[in-house]
Design a protein around this motif. Structure first.
Motif, PDB file in Angstrom:
ATOM      1  N   LYS A 118       0.856  -1.177   0.000  1.00 55.95           N
ATOM      2  CA  LYS A 118       0.000   0.000   0.000  1.00 55.95           C
ATOM      3  C   LYS A 118       0.897   1.234   0.000  1.00 55.95           C
ATOM      4  CE  LYS A 118      -4.079   1.905   2.241  1.00 55.95           C
ATOM      5  NZ  LYS A 118      -5.065   1.709   3.330  1.00 55.95           N
ATOM      6  N   ALA A 119       0.673   2.136  -0.945  1.00 60.88           N
ATOM      7  CA  ALA A 119       1.608   3.241  -1.160  1.00 60.88           C
ATOM      8  C   ALA A 119       0.918   4.589  -1.089  1.00 60.88           C
ATOM      9  CB  ALA A 119       2.288   3.096  -2.522  1.00 60.88           C
ATOM     10  N   ARG A 120       1.728   5.615  -0.858  1.00 60.40           N
ATOM     11  CA  ARG A 120       1.294   7.003  -0.980  1.00 60.40           C
ATOM     12  C   ARG A 120       2.287   7.687  -1.899  1.00 60.40           C
ATOM     13  NH1 ARG A 120      -2.820  10.188  -0.029  1.00 60.40           N
ATOM     14  NH2 ARG A 120      -3.560   8.108   0.411  1.00 60.40           N
ATOM     15  N   PHE A 121       1.773   8.183  -3.035  1.00 63.40           N
ATOM     16  CA  PHE A 121       2.583   8.934  -3.979  1.00 63.40           C
ATOM     17  C   PHE A 121       2.393  10.412  -3.644  1.00 63.40           C
ATOM     18  CE2 PHE A 121       0.910   5.330  -6.823  1.00 63.40           C
ATOM     19  CZ  PHE A 121       1.838   4.441  -6.318  1.00 63.40           C
ATOM     20  N   THR A 122       3.455  11.089  -3.292  1.00 59.75           N
ATOM     21  CA  THR A 122       3.292  12.436  -2.761  1.00 59.75           C
ATOM     22  C   THR A 122       4.508  13.300  -3.069  1.00 59.75           C
ATOM     23  OG1 THR A 122       2.764  13.677  -0.745  1.00 59.75           O
ATOM     24  CG2 THR A 122       4.237  11.806  -0.497  1.00 59.75           C
ATOM     25  N   THR A 123       4.422  14.551  -2.685  1.00 60.03           N
ATOM     26  CA  THR A 123       5.547  15.476  -2.823  1.00 60.03           C
ATOM     27  C   THR A 123       6.210  15.643  -1.463  1.00 60.03           C
ATOM     28  OG1 THR A 123       4.017  17.346  -2.527  1.00 60.03           O
ATOM     29  CG2 THR A 123       4.519  16.691  -4.789  1.00 60.03           C
ATOM     30  N   GLN A 124       7.408  16.231  -1.482  1.00 57.74           N
ATOM     31  CA  GLN A 124       8.238  16.226  -0.284  1.00 57.74           C
ATOM     32  C   GLN A 124       7.619  16.924   0.928  1.00 57.74           C
ATOM     33  OE1 GLN A 124      10.045  19.063   1.046  1.00 57.74           O
ATOM     34  NE2 GLN A 124       9.098  20.510  -0.377  1.00 57.74           N
ATOM     35  N   GLY A 125       6.684  17.847   0.708  1.00 56.72           N
ATOM     36  CA  GLY A 125       6.079  18.571   1.825  1.00 56.72           C
ATOM     37  C   GLY A 125       5.222  17.713   2.736  1.00 56.72           C
ATOM     38  N   PHE A 126       4.852  16.527   2.275  1.00 57.76           N
ATOM     39  CA  PHE A 126       3.969  15.647   3.055  1.00 57.76           C
ATOM     40  C   PHE A 126       4.534  15.363   4.439  1.00 57.76           C
ATOM     41  CE2 PHE A 126       2.613  11.447   4.456  1.00 57.76           C
ATOM     42  CZ  PHE A 126       1.244  11.479   4.255  1.00 57.76           C
ATOM     43  N   PHE A 127       5.823  15.090   4.516  1.00 60.91           N
ATOM     44  CA  PHE A 127       6.423  14.646   5.774  1.00 60.91           C
ATOM     45  C   PHE A 127       6.462  15.763   6.805  1.00 60.91           C
ATOM     46  CE2 PHE A 127       8.261  12.258   2.207  1.00 60.91           C
ATOM     47  CZ  PHE A 127       7.771  11.001   2.516  1.00 60.91           C
TER      48      PHE A 127
END
Length: 260
Positions: A118-127
């Motif tokens: 199970k994945a989350r494709f995101t940009t660096q601001g997510f963390f």
């Protein structure tokens, strides 16, 4: 004090009406159980998922549907954004925003069978936006997003499964057969409800791997989202960046009115 005759009478009454007594006890137990369950659910649903910052995090909605596509102007906007709109809003403040979508990623180590994660494709601001707790390393940066870098962040359970107790940061995994370097490992993180993406359910299990959004789209990894298309959107699904479909979530941090 309760006398012998009183006790004898009570036992006799209990034998005579044991069915009614059992039903009364069951009803009482059911009432207590329902009350405790309702209280527990209310406590979970009303909890602050990011204490101290929830009042400054906003989920962005934008209606990109055109009138000539048959859109109802009075209807609420789509839950997600198109790629073009999400990237336009993200540009200029990537550190304070995050575009994302749920997905699946086939992951393996060289020479071993793979498994679908199970994945989350995101940009660096997510963390930073959601203050994910890292136990090893860190997330990637804006440069990695722009370069479509092959980097990944793993959940602690998957890191343990793949590498045991060894250091995972700097190690290589295969995603759809392509080498990715692990940049970080997050500690168990399971907000309840799963507020940042309710399209998959508010109480689903958390992600096992996080990948750069551009990289995942480039590799055509499967996405899981509440997609809505209009015009000729469905005929353009092979190019998700150009399709007239809403499928991306966008969150942003607005600490004050001046930032907005």
């Amino acid at each position: 004090m309760i006398g012998f005759e009183d006790l004898k009478w009570s036992l006799k009454s209990l034998r005579a009406g044991w069915v009614s007594g059992a039903l009364a006890a069951c009803v009482l137990a059911l009432g207590v159980g329902v009350t405790i369950t309702a209280t527990s659910v209310l406590r979970v649903l009303s909890a602050d998922p990011i204490p101290g910052r929830s009042n400054q995090l906003f989920y962005v909605q934008l209606d990109a549907r055109s009138n000539d596509a048959g859109a109802d102007a009075s209807a609420p906007p789509p839950q997600e954004l198109t790629w073009i709109d999400a990237m336009a809003l993200l540009r200029g403040r990537p550190e304070l925003s995050a575009a994302m979508v749920g997905g699946m990623a086939p992951v393996s180590l060289p020479g071993t069978p793979g498994t679908m994660l199970k994945a989350r494709f995101t940009t660096q601001g997510f963390f930073r936006l959601f203050a994910l707790p890292f136990e090893q390393g860190q997330g990637w940066n804006t440069t990695s997003d722009e370069a479509h870098a092959r980097v990944a962040v793993l959940s602690s359970s998957i890191a343990q499964k793949l590498f045991g107790g060894d250091q995972a940061v700097g190690r290589t995994i295969l995603v759809k057969g392509t080498p990715f370097v692990v940049s970080g490992v997050i500690s168990p993180w399971q907000p309840r409800p799963r507020f940042y993406d309710l399209s998959q359910g508010g109480f689903q299990a958390g992600e096992e791997i996080f990948l750069p959004l551009d990289t995942a789209v480039e590799m055509k990894l499967p996405v899981v989202t509440g997609m809505e298309c209009w015009g000729n959107g469905f005929s353009m699904l092979s190019n998700m960046k150009a399709a007239t479909c809403s499928w991306l979530q966008l969150w942003t941090d607005l600490p004050d009115r001046q930032t907005a």
